[in-house]
Design a protein around this motif. Sequence first.
Motif, PDB file in Angstrom:
ATOM      1  N   PRO A 163      32.253  -6.236  13.885  1.00 46.04           N
ATOM      2  CA  PRO A 163      31.395  -5.155  13.395  1.00 46.04           C
ATOM      3  C   PRO A 163      32.222  -4.041  12.749  1.00 46.04           C
ATOM      4  O   PRO A 163      33.346  -3.767  13.172  1.00 46.04           O
ATOM      5  N   GLY A 164      31.641  -3.451  11.722  1.00 44.95           N
ATOM      6  CA  GLY A 164      32.313  -2.324  11.070  1.00 44.95           C
ATOM      7  C   GLY A 164      33.255  -2.759   9.957  1.00 44.95           C
ATOM      8  O   GLY A 164      33.787  -1.913   9.250  1.00 44.95           O
ATOM      9  N   THR A 165      33.473  -4.053   9.792  1.00 48.24           N
ATOM     10  CA  THR A 165      34.349  -4.510   8.700  1.00 48.24           C
ATOM     11  C   THR A 165      33.476  -4.940   7.520  1.00 48.24           C
ATOM     12  O   THR A 165      32.289  -5.213   7.680  1.00 48.24           O
ATOM     13  N   VAL A 175      27.473 -16.787  14.193  1.00 46.19           N
ATOM     14  CA  VAL A 175      28.608 -17.528  14.757  1.00 46.19           C
ATOM     15  C   VAL A 175      29.017 -16.918  16.093  1.00 46.19           C
ATOM     16  O   VAL A 175      29.233 -17.626  17.076  1.00 46.19           O
ATOM     17  N   ASP A 176      29.066 -15.586  16.167  1.00 48.85           N
ATOM     18  CA  ASP A 176      29.491 -14.939  17.411  1.00 48.85           C
ATOM     19  C   ASP A 176      28.501 -15.209  18.542  1.00 48.85           C
ATOM     20  O   ASP A 176      28.890 -15.374  19.702  1.00 48.85           O
ATOM     21  N   TYR A 177      27.229 -15.256  18.191  1.00 45.70           N
ATOM     22  CA  TYR A 177      26.210 -15.525  19.199  1.00 45.70           C
ATOM     23  C   TYR A 177      26.333 -16.957  19.731  1.00 45.70           C
ATOM     24  O   TYR A 177      26.150 -17.229  20.904  1.00 45.70           O
ATOM     25  N   MET A 178      26.678 -17.871  18.809  1.00 50.09           N
ATOM     26  CA  MET A 178      26.674 -19.295  19.162  1.00 50.09           C
ATOM     27  C   MET A 178      28.019 -19.833  19.644  1.00 50.09           C
ATOM     28  O   MET A 178      28.066 -20.868  20.302  1.00 50.09           O
ATOM     29  N   ALA A 179      29.126 -19.173  19.259  1.00 49.45           N
ATOM     30  CA  ALA A 179      30.426 -19.804  19.534  1.00 49.45           C
ATOM     31  C   ALA A 179      31.547 -18.788  19.673  1.00 49.45           C
ATOM     32  O   ALA A 179      31.439 -17.660  19.205  1.00 49.45           O
ATOM     33  N   ASP A 180      32.622 -19.227  20.316  1.00 48.61           N
ATOM     34  CA  ASP A 180      33.866 -18.458  20.295  1.00 48.61           C
ATOM     35  C   ASP A 180      34.660 -18.994  19.112  1.00 48.61           C
ATOM     36  O   ASP A 180      34.865 -20.206  19.005  1.00 48.61           O
ATOM     37  N   ALA A 181      35.100 -18.078  18.238  1.00 46.86           N
ATOM     38  CA  ALA A 181      35.790 -18.535  17.020  1.00 46.86           C
ATOM     39  C   ALA A 181      37.227 -18.060  17.003  1.00 46.86           C
ATOM     40  O   ALA A 181      37.517 -16.936  17.428  1.00 46.86           O
ATOM     41  N   LYS A 182      38.132 -18.920  16.535  1.00 55.26           N
ATOM     42  CA  LYS A 182      39.514 -18.449  16.369  1.00 55.26           C
ATOM     43  C   LYS A 182      40.179 -19.120  15.173  1.00 55.26           C
ATOM     44  O   LYS A 182      39.827 -20.251  14.804  1.00 55.26           O
TER      45      LYS A 182
END
Length: 288
Positions: A163-165, A175-182
Amino acid sequence: MCDKLYMPNNLNRVLKKFDFSFSKSLGQNFLIDGNVVEAIIRGAEIKDSDIVIEIGPGIGTLTQQIAKYAKKVIAIEIDKRLIPILEYTLSDFDVDIINEDALKVDFNEIVDSYRDSDIKIVANLPYNVGTSIVTNILEDRVRLESMTVMLQKEVAQRMMAKPGTKAYGSLSVLVDYMADAKEIIKVSKNVFIPKPKIDSMVIRLDPKNENKKDFEKAMFKLTRAGFNQRRKTILNSLSGDGLEKEDLKKILDKLGIAHNLRAENLSTDDYISIAKEIIKSPEIEIYC
Ligand code: SAM
């Protein structure tokens, strides 16, 4: 049969043998860098018990390397001209080649036919439909361990944006709601034939899907139930609270675990196996 298809000489030999020409509209940019292939494989942490679904295998460059580590690969390729090539390059490996559009494939159906295995997706996705493929799979809550995918760098960054970017948007929230991303690795446009206009990035998404939550719930309930009544046999201590003795018996028999053991005799793997069986049984509701 050629190994190391990421080596330009090998790739070109195969393309020539089959008189293959690239289709821009299908996002055909094939990898020619062994280090990137290796980074993808390492990032996906493939185990020899995993079923890996690869979307867009191209001529099988990544597929060959995945197949060396996985139990089985299911490769979904839309371009029928690539099928005889894949049959040639993958003849020594356990790979099912499916000639279909990944946007129309029912991934839940595939996953359901491998109920006892962990399923991972590993893919260098076609640029034009990469976002749709990823979001469809997340929205369908396909039971996956992880999805390790190469996408346009800008799309991958939007998926992981905070957020904020500037990059933060609806895709980031989904994506954040559904998964951990890296991030796994940034990939230069120079390591593809033909060379695309933009750089790429490989990211890994670990779905926060309901099945995983159910599994954890079942694990904790099982261990607590077992150790709260540690003098009882597992058939007595683990049953109850919605888990019928008869259903538990079937599960223990299937796993070859004796009914008269106590909680302290089961290993973590035993608890994991029992919990996995419980969440696979729709009739057992209390643990979910
Ligand atoms: N995996 C290969 C590699 O890394 O060299 C090829 C990757 S290339 C970026 C994308 C591949 O996806 C191509 O083989 C293309 O034909 C295939 N493809 C494009 N659209 C597709 C779709 N809707 N469903 C399945 N495959 C698709």
